[in-house]
Design a protein around this motif. Structure first.
Motif, PDB file in Angstrom:
ATOM      1  N   ALA A 114      46.006 -38.561 -30.746  1.00  0.00           N
ATOM      2  CA  ALA A 114      45.963 -37.357 -31.583  1.00  0.00           C
ATOM      3  C   ALA A 114      44.523 -37.088 -32.034  1.00  0.00           C
ATOM      4  O   ALA A 114      44.074 -35.941 -32.052  1.00  0.00           O
ATOM      5  CB  ALA A 114      46.888 -37.517 -32.787  1.00  0.00           C
ATOM      6  N   LYS A 115      43.791 -38.153 -32.380  1.00  0.00           N
ATOM      7  CA  LYS A 115      42.380 -37.990 -32.762  1.00  0.00           C
ATOM      8  C   LYS A 115      41.569 -37.458 -31.588  1.00  0.00           C
ATOM      9  O   LYS A 115      40.688 -36.613 -31.752  1.00  0.00           O
ATOM     10  CB  LYS A 115      41.789 -39.345 -33.188  1.00  0.00           C
ATOM     11  N   LEU A 116      41.856 -37.980 -30.393  1.00  0.00           N
ATOM     12  CA  LEU A 116      41.146 -37.537 -29.198  1.00  0.00           C
ATOM     13  C   LEU A 116      41.418 -36.056 -28.934  1.00  0.00           C
ATOM     14  O   LEU A 116      40.511 -35.305 -28.565  1.00  0.00           O
ATOM     15  CB  LEU A 116      41.562 -38.393 -27.993  1.00  0.00           C
ATOM     16  N   ALA A 117      42.664 -35.632 -29.149  1.00  0.00           N
ATOM     17  CA  ALA A 117      42.999 -34.210 -28.982  1.00  0.00           C
ATOM     18  C   ALA A 117      42.182 -33.367 -29.958  1.00  0.00           C
ATOM     19  O   ALA A 117      41.652 -32.309 -29.595  1.00  0.00           O
ATOM     20  CB  ALA A 117      44.494 -33.984 -29.202  1.00  0.00           C
ATOM     21  N   GLY A 118      42.042 -33.845 -31.189  1.00  0.00           N
ATOM     22  CA  GLY A 118      41.236 -33.135 -32.183  1.00  0.00           C
ATOM     23  C   GLY A 118      39.770 -33.076 -31.775  1.00  0.00           C
ATOM     24  O   GLY A 118      39.100 -32.059 -31.967  1.00  0.00           O
ATOM     25  N   LYS A 119      39.283 -34.178 -31.184  1.00  0.00           N
ATOM     26  CA  LYS A 119      37.887 -34.222 -30.731  1.00  0.00           C
ATOM     27  C   LYS A 119      37.663 -33.210 -29.594  1.00  0.00           C
ATOM     28  O   LYS A 119      36.660 -32.499 -29.575  1.00  0.00           O
ATOM     29  CB  LYS A 119      37.563 -35.638 -30.262  1.00  0.00           C
ATOM     30  N   TYR A 120      38.609 -33.150 -28.657  1.00  0.00           N
ATOM     31  CA  TYR A 120      38.512 -32.174 -27.570  1.00  0.00           C
ATOM     32  C   TYR A 120      38.475 -30.757 -28.141  1.00  0.00           C
ATOM     33  O   TYR A 120      37.701 -29.909 -27.678  1.00  0.00           O
ATOM     34  CB  TYR A 120      39.697 -32.292 -26.614  1.00  0.00           C
ATOM     35  N   ALA A 121      39.318 -30.490 -29.137  1.00  0.00           N
ATOM     36  CA  ALA A 121      39.364 -29.151 -29.740  1.00  0.00           C
ATOM     37  C   ALA A 121      38.039 -28.838 -30.416  1.00  0.00           C
ATOM     38  O   ALA A 121      37.529 -27.714 -30.316  1.00  0.00           O
ATOM     39  CB  ALA A 121      40.515 -29.058 -30.734  1.00  0.00           C
ATOM     40  N   GLU A 122      37.471 -29.815 -31.107  1.00  0.00           N
ATOM     41  CA  GLU A 122      36.199 -29.591 -31.793  1.00  0.00           C
ATOM     42  C   GLU A 122      35.090 -29.280 -30.782  1.00  0.00           C
ATOM     43  O   GLU A 122      34.267 -28.392 -30.998  1.00  0.00           O
ATOM     44  CB  GLU A 122      35.830 -30.807 -32.644  1.00  0.00           C
ATOM     45  N   ASN A 123      35.082 -30.002 -29.644  1.00  0.00           N
ATOM     46  CA  ASN A 123      34.080 -29.737 -28.605  1.00  0.00           C
ATOM     47  C   ASN A 123      34.230 -28.316 -28.050  1.00  0.00           C
ATOM     48  O   ASN A 123      33.236 -27.633 -27.790  1.00  0.00           O
ATOM     49  CB  ASN A 123      34.176 -30.758 -27.479  1.00  0.00           C
ATOM     50  N   ALA A 124      35.468 -27.873 -27.875  1.00  0.00           N
ATOM     51  CA  ALA A 124      35.704 -26.517 -27.375  1.00  0.00           C
ATOM     52  C   ALA A 124      35.232 -25.485 -28.401  1.00  0.00           C
ATOM     53  O   ALA A 124      34.625 -24.470 -28.040  1.00  0.00           O
ATOM     54  CB  ALA A 124      37.186 -26.317 -27.068  1.00  0.00           C
TER      55      ALA A 124
END
Length: 185
Positions: A114-124
């Motif tokens: 879930a944290k990784l998904a948030g990190k991907y979203a932040e990068n986008a």
């Protein structure tokens, strides 16, 4: 000629969202999904190649992925590539096929994903904001060259901001949906 191109800015922002959705598709939830192995790169033929260029990935069962390697001499490289991708999968060799059973997700692993998904979203979202910055700079340049008026620049800046808000909201909703999927399955 004006540097500002609204269609290009919208295309680039949409590309950032599509990239995010692709990245999120590769996050493991509990079901076998062939996109999970998209980030896997193998060292074969003296080059780094994506897994899908050296093997066929399929999901014959809900909790199992199979990787059919086309050239038997690449088995070790493919197995090593899957291990280095750090996906939490343990390949089992079965002839010219690698079987990848999907282990149950622990609560800790779910939180990490879930944290990784948030990190991907932040990068986008960072990519989208960079596109916005480029658009704003192009507008200021166009105004400086007297190709557009100050009113046109302000109107266009508002449009760029609206596009930015729209695509950032798309990123947030995609990440939220993926986090919910990870935590509930």
């Amino acid at each position: 000629m004006a540097k500002f191109d609204k269609a290009d800015i919208e295309r680039r922002m949409a590309g950032a969202v599509e990239s995010l959705k692709s990245d999120l598709g590769g996050l493991r939830t509990g079901r076998a999904n062939v996109t999970l192995l998209d980030p896997v790169v193998c060292d074969v033929y003296g080059a780094h190649m994506p897994l899908n260029q050296v093997a066929t990935v399929s999901a014959p069962e809900p909790r199992m992925l199979t990787v059919q390697v086309w050239d038997k001499s690449n088995m070790a490289a493919v197995e090593k590539g899957i291990a280095y991708a750090n996906l939490g999968l343990n390949p089992m060799i079965d002839g010219q096929t690698l079987r990848l059973p999907m282990p149950d997700l622990t609560e800790e692993r779910r939180k990490d994903l879930a944290k990784l998904a948030g990190k991907y979203a932040e990068n986008a979202k960072i990519a989208i904001r960079n596109v916005r910055r480029d658009g704003m700079e192009a507008l200021k340049e166009d105004e400086k060259k007297k190709e557009i008026s100050e009113d046109d620049r302000k109107r266009s800046e508002d449009e760029v901001q609206k596009l930015t808000d729209k695509f950032v909201a798309e990123c947030d909703s995609a990440a939220e949906a993926k986090e919910k999927e990870i935590m509930t399955q």
